[in-house]
Design a protein around this motif. Structure first.
Motif, PDB file in Angstrom:
ATOM      1  N   GLY A  43      52.175  24.752  40.048  1.00  0.00           N
ATOM      2  CA  GLY A  43      50.987  24.929  40.873  1.00  0.00           C
ATOM      3  C   GLY A  43      51.029  26.216  41.674  1.00  0.00           C
ATOM      4  N   ALA A  44      52.207  26.528  42.251  1.00  0.00           N
ATOM      5  CA  ALA A  44      52.331  27.767  43.026  1.00  0.00           C
ATOM      6  C   ALA A  44      52.138  28.991  42.134  1.00  0.00           C
ATOM      7  CB  ALA A  44      53.706  27.811  43.694  1.00  0.00           C
ATOM      8  N   PHE A  45      52.710  28.943  40.919  1.00  0.00           N
ATOM      9  CA  PHE A  45      52.549  30.067  39.988  1.00  0.00           C
ATOM     10  C   PHE A  45      51.079  30.273  39.624  1.00  0.00           C
ATOM     11  CE2 PHE A  45      52.082  31.421  35.558  1.00  0.00           C
ATOM     12  CZ  PHE A  45      52.656  32.680  35.628  1.00  0.00           C
ATOM     13  N   CYS A  46      50.382  29.185  39.289  1.00  0.00           N
ATOM     14  CA  CYS A  46      48.974  29.295  38.897  1.00  0.00           C
ATOM     15  C   CYS A  46      48.102  29.768  40.055  1.00  0.00           C
ATOM     16  CB  CYS A  46      48.471  27.949  38.371  1.00  0.00           C
ATOM     17  SG  CYS A  46      49.171  27.472  36.779  1.00  0.00           S
ATOM     18  N   LEU A  47      48.365  29.245  41.252  1.00  0.00           N
ATOM     19  CA  LEU A  47      47.590  29.700  42.413  1.00  0.00           C
ATOM     20  C   LEU A  47      47.837  31.173  42.698  1.00  0.00           C
ATOM     21  CD1 LEU A  47      47.841  26.729  44.942  1.00  0.00           C
ATOM     22  CD2 LEU A  47      45.760  27.685  43.947  1.00  0.00           C
ATOM     23  N   GLY A  48      49.102  31.585  42.636  1.00  0.00           N
ATOM     24  CA  GLY A  48      49.415  32.987  42.875  1.00  0.00           C
ATOM     25  C   GLY A  48      48.766  33.906  41.861  1.00  0.00           C
ATOM     26  N   MET A  49      48.859  33.550  40.566  1.00  0.00           N
ATOM     27  CA  MET A  49      48.240  34.358  39.525  1.00  0.00           C
ATOM     28  C   MET A  49      46.732  34.385  39.672  1.00  0.00           C
ATOM     29  SD  MET A  49      50.215  35.969  37.487  1.00  0.00           S
ATOM     30  CE  MET A  49      48.998  36.338  36.241  1.00  0.00           C
ATOM     31  N   GLY A  50      46.148  33.253  40.031  1.00  0.00           N
ATOM     32  CA  GLY A  50      44.695  33.200  40.214  1.00  0.00           C
ATOM     33  C   GLY A  50      44.225  34.113  41.328  1.00  0.00           C
ATOM     34  N   ILE A  51      44.933  34.093  42.459  1.00  0.00           N
ATOM     35  CA  ILE A  51      44.545  34.952  43.596  1.00  0.00           C
ATOM     36  C   ILE A  51      44.708  36.422  43.227  1.00  0.00           C
ATOM     37  CG2 ILE A  51      45.183  35.606  45.943  1.00  0.00           C
ATOM     38  CD1 ILE A  51      45.937  32.636  46.379  1.00  0.00           C
ATOM     39  N   ILE A  52      45.799  36.760  42.541  1.00  0.00           N
ATOM     40  CA  ILE A  52      46.021  38.154  42.130  1.00  0.00           C
ATOM     41  C   ILE A  52      44.926  38.622  41.174  1.00  0.00           C
ATOM     42  CG2 ILE A  52      47.565  39.660  40.816  1.00  0.00           C
ATOM     43  CD1 ILE A  52      49.904  38.022  41.939  1.00  0.00           C
ATOM     44  N   LEU A  53      44.565  37.769  40.195  1.00  0.00           N
ATOM     45  CA  LEU A  53      43.535  38.147  39.229  1.00  0.00           C
ATOM     46  C   LEU A  53      42.165  38.269  39.885  1.00  0.00           C
ATOM     47  CD1 LEU A  53      44.612  35.906  36.212  1.00  0.00           C
ATOM     48  CD2 LEU A  53      44.677  38.403  36.309  1.00  0.00           C
ATOM     49  N   LEU A  54      41.862  37.386  40.838  1.00  0.00           N
ATOM     50  CA  LEU A  54      40.581  37.474  41.540  1.00  0.00           C
ATOM     51  C   LEU A  54      40.494  38.741  42.378  1.00  0.00           C
ATOM     52  CD1 LEU A  54      40.046  33.762  42.660  1.00  0.00           C
ATOM     53  CD2 LEU A  54      38.751  35.020  40.946  1.00  0.00           C
ATOM     54  N   VAL A 295      25.897  49.744  31.699  1.00  0.00           N
ATOM     55  CA  VAL A 295      26.883  49.354  32.704  1.00  0.00           C
ATOM     56  C   VAL A 295      27.932  50.455  32.812  1.00  0.00           C
ATOM     57  CG1 VAL A 295      28.618  47.649  33.391  1.00  0.00           C
ATOM     58  CG2 VAL A 295      26.528  46.905  32.227  1.00  0.00           C
ATOM     59  N   LEU A 296      28.173  50.918  34.029  1.00  0.00           N
ATOM     60  CA  LEU A 296      29.262  51.850  34.330  1.00  0.00           C
ATOM     61  C   LEU A 296      30.312  51.081  35.113  1.00  0.00           C
ATOM     62  CD1 LEU A 296      27.174  54.967  35.420  1.00  0.00           C
ATOM     63  CD2 LEU A 296      28.415  54.695  33.280  1.00  0.00           C
ATOM     64  N   SER A 297      31.558  51.139  34.670  1.00  0.00           N
ATOM     65  CA  SER A 297      32.575  50.294  35.286  1.00  0.00           C
ATOM     66  C   SER A 297      33.941  50.952  35.215  1.00  0.00           C
ATOM     67  CB  SER A 297      32.609  48.927  34.591  1.00  0.00           C
ATOM     68  OG  SER A 297      33.636  48.110  35.101  1.00  0.00           O
ATOM     69  N   THR A 298      34.769  50.630  36.202  1.00  0.00           N
ATOM     70  CA  THR A 298      36.192  50.967  36.140  1.00  0.00           C
ATOM     71  C   THR A 298      36.950  49.739  35.634  1.00  0.00           C
ATOM     72  OG1 THR A 298      36.525  50.269  38.447  1.00  0.00           O
ATOM     73  CG2 THR A 298      35.998  52.597  38.058  1.00  0.00           C
ATOM     74  N   LEU A 299      38.215  49.911  35.317  1.00  0.00           N
ATOM     75  CA  LEU A 299      39.046  48.809  34.854  1.00  0.00           C
ATOM     76  C   LEU A 299      40.338  48.754  35.651  1.00  0.00           C
ATOM     77  CD1 LEU A 299      38.733  49.059  30.943  1.00  0.00           C
ATOM     78  CD2 LEU A 299      37.503  47.525  32.466  1.00  0.00           C
ATOM     79  N   THR A 300      40.977  47.610  35.635  1.00  0.00           N
ATOM     80  CA  THR A 300      42.300  47.451  36.250  1.00  0.00           C
ATOM     81  C   THR A 300      43.270  46.968  35.182  1.00  0.00           C
ATOM     82  OG1 THR A 300      41.919  45.141  36.877  1.00  0.00           O
ATOM     83  CG2 THR A 300      41.234  46.840  38.450  1.00  0.00           C
ATOM     84  N   TRP A 301      44.505  46.710  35.583  1.00  0.00           N
ATOM     85  CA  TRP A 301      45.527  46.255  34.639  1.00  0.00           C
ATOM     86  C   TRP A 301      45.144  44.928  33.994  1.00  0.00           C
ATOM     87  CZ3 TRP A 301      47.727  41.505  35.476  1.00  0.00           C
ATOM     88  CH2 TRP A 301      47.535  40.943  36.751  1.00  0.00           C
ATOM     89  N   SER A 302      44.308  44.136  34.680  1.00  0.00           N
ATOM     90  CA  SER A 302      43.947  42.812  34.158  1.00  0.00           C
ATOM     91  C   SER A 302      42.658  42.828  33.351  1.00  0.00           C
ATOM     92  CB  SER A 302      43.809  41.811  35.312  1.00  0.00           C
ATOM     93  OG  SER A 302      42.797  42.227  36.212  1.00  0.00           O
ATOM     94  N   GLY A 303      42.039  43.993  33.205  1.00  0.00           N
ATOM     95  CA  GLY A 303      40.823  44.084  32.404  1.00  0.00           C
ATOM     96  C   GLY A 303      39.599  44.367  33.239  1.00  0.00           C
ATOM     97  N   GLY A 304      38.467  43.749  32.856  1.00  0.00           N
ATOM     98  CA  GLY A 304      37.179  44.029  33.476  1.00  0.00           C
ATOM     99  C   GLY A 304      36.913  43.194  34.713  1.00  0.00           C
ATOM    100  N   SER A 305      35.618  43.093  35.040  1.00  0.00           N
ATOM    101  CA  SER A 305      35.215  42.470  36.306  1.00  0.00           C
ATOM    102  C   SER A 305      35.004  40.967  36.197  1.00  0.00           C
ATOM    103  CB  SER A 305      33.909  43.115  36.789  1.00  0.00           C
ATOM    104  OG  SER A 305      32.879  42.959  35.823  1.00  0.00           O
ATOM    105  N   SER A 306      35.322  40.362  35.072  1.00  0.00           N
ATOM    106  CA  SER A 306      35.112  38.921  34.910  1.00  0.00           C
ATOM    107  C   SER A 306      36.053  38.126  35.822  1.00  0.00           C
ATOM    108  CB  SER A 306      35.335  38.516  33.454  1.00  0.00           C
ATOM    109  OG  SER A 306      35.256  37.115  33.317  1.00  0.00           O
ATOM    110  N   LEU A 307      35.488  37.120  36.505  1.00  0.00           N
ATOM    111  CA  LEU A 307      36.269  36.259  37.406  1.00  0.00           C
ATOM    112  C   LEU A 307      36.774  35.006  36.703  1.00  0.00           C
ATOM    113  CD1 LEU A 307      33.948  36.414  40.559  1.00  0.00           C
ATOM    114  CD2 LEU A 307      35.955  37.823  40.086  1.00  0.00           C
TER     115      LEU A 307
END
Length: 348
Positions: A43-54, A295-307
């Protein structure tokens, strides 16, 4: 009739530890503390990854310009046009409030275009697209041949419906002068698509290679003129064509069109200021009540703007922790009851 003793022995499994099931075994002994620890860590791993990705998705800068209604006059002309070679252009000014730092990507976005229909997905010839036999069109279903029997190249509904608007981005350098933003049309496809799944037929030149074929009905020019100024981006290996041929899973989708060439005024990205989109309108959408956007967009290490991925991790982590606390409460309650009632047994 009884079989000989030697033949009966030959039918027996080999006398090995694996086949005779004599391998060492381990029986996992799970205690309440081990199970609860596993749930809490997961649970802690999933919550941490979720917050980082968001947070990563929220840091992306993106702007979308819908030009369906802005270019309505062009849309009406295109829908009623008999001569498809006649172009119609429109210009859309917009303001970028803050710098888009780093690599910037331009996409076209379609609403209500169903690329996920079964017969549409199958309407292509992979043998043709790999340059092995450009006249192999029987598998394409629709748009195989012209009325006089000439094979269409590329054949099929996917290729025939290719997005063909031309989008140019201009930057207002000062009050009176616009300059063209340098955009690259190369490096927008998957490597396997560019160098494995799509190949031009071997010939001296492309026009000769595609002799005896016809362009798809909705195309303005043949396949060997998609990128005639760049031999490495022409024919079947044209990257705009390859991007379109990878069908989308949902009716609303965006596909990569260009990427910023970071030179001159754009080394840091797209500066804030006034811009304009010049669009040569060719792709009709009013027939299926669709819409078009840039659409003009930047990207991050995790990809696009999808939540979506961040939300999935966050929800999974929250549900796992909820289950952990529930199991811990039940375990403590049963342990307390056993302390006061040693002979108490749980009835199942």
């Amino acid at each position: 009739m009884n079989r000989p003793h030697e033949e009966q022995l030959s039918l027996l499994p080999d006398n090995t530890a694996l086949k005779q099931q004599r391998l060492p075994a381990y029986r996992l002994q799970l205690s309440a503390s081990k199970v609860l620890s596993g749930f809490f860590v997961t649970g802690a791993f999933c919550l941490g990854m979720g917050i980082i990705l968001l947070l990563s998705a929220k840091s992306i800068k993106e702007i979308e310009i819908n030009y369906t209604n802005t270019c309505a006059s062009c849309a009406k002309l295109r829908e009623n046009a008999v001569n498809f070679d006649k172009e119609c252009s429109c210009s859309i000014p917009f303001y970028l409030p803050e710098i888009m730092q780093g690599n910037v990507y331009m996409y076209y976005k379609l609403y209500g275009f169903h690329q996920n229909l079964y017969h549409y997905i199958l309407s292509r010839s992979n043998i043709q697209l790999m340059g092995r036999n450009i006249k192999d069109v029987e598998i394409c279903g629709s748009f195989q041949r012209t009325s006089n029997g000439t094979p269409i190249c590329p054949c099929g509904a996917i290729a025939n419906s290719m997005f063909n608007d031309t989008i140019t981005l201009l930057y207002n350098l000062n009050s009176s002068m616009y300059i063209k933003v340098p955009m690259l049309s190369r490096g927008i496809t998957w490597w396997t698509d560019k160098y494995v799944k799509f190949q031009n037929p071997k010939s001296i030149d492309l026009p000769t290679a595609f002799e005896g074929t016809a362009k798809p009905p909705f195309w303005h020019k043949p396949i060997y003129e998609l990128g005639k100024d760049d031999p490495e981006n022409n024919g079947f290996i044209n990257e705009d064509f390859i991007v379109w041929m990878r069908t989308a899973a949902f009716p609303t989708f965006k596909k990569l069109y260009r990427r910023l060439h970071r030179i001159q005024y754009f080394t840091e990205g797209l500066p804030a200021g006034n811009y304009s989109l010049n669009i040569a309108y060719n792709f009709p959408v009013t027939r299926f009540q669709g819409e078009k956007s840039v659409v003009l967009s930047t990207l991050t290490w995790s990809g696009g703007s999808s939540l979506f991925l961040g939300l999935v991790y966050t929800v999974t982590g929250a549900v796992t922790w909820l289950a952990s606390f529930s199991m811990m409460a039940i375990h403590l309650m049963l342990a307390k009851r056993k302390m006061f009632f040693p002979n108490y047994k749980v009835k199942l």
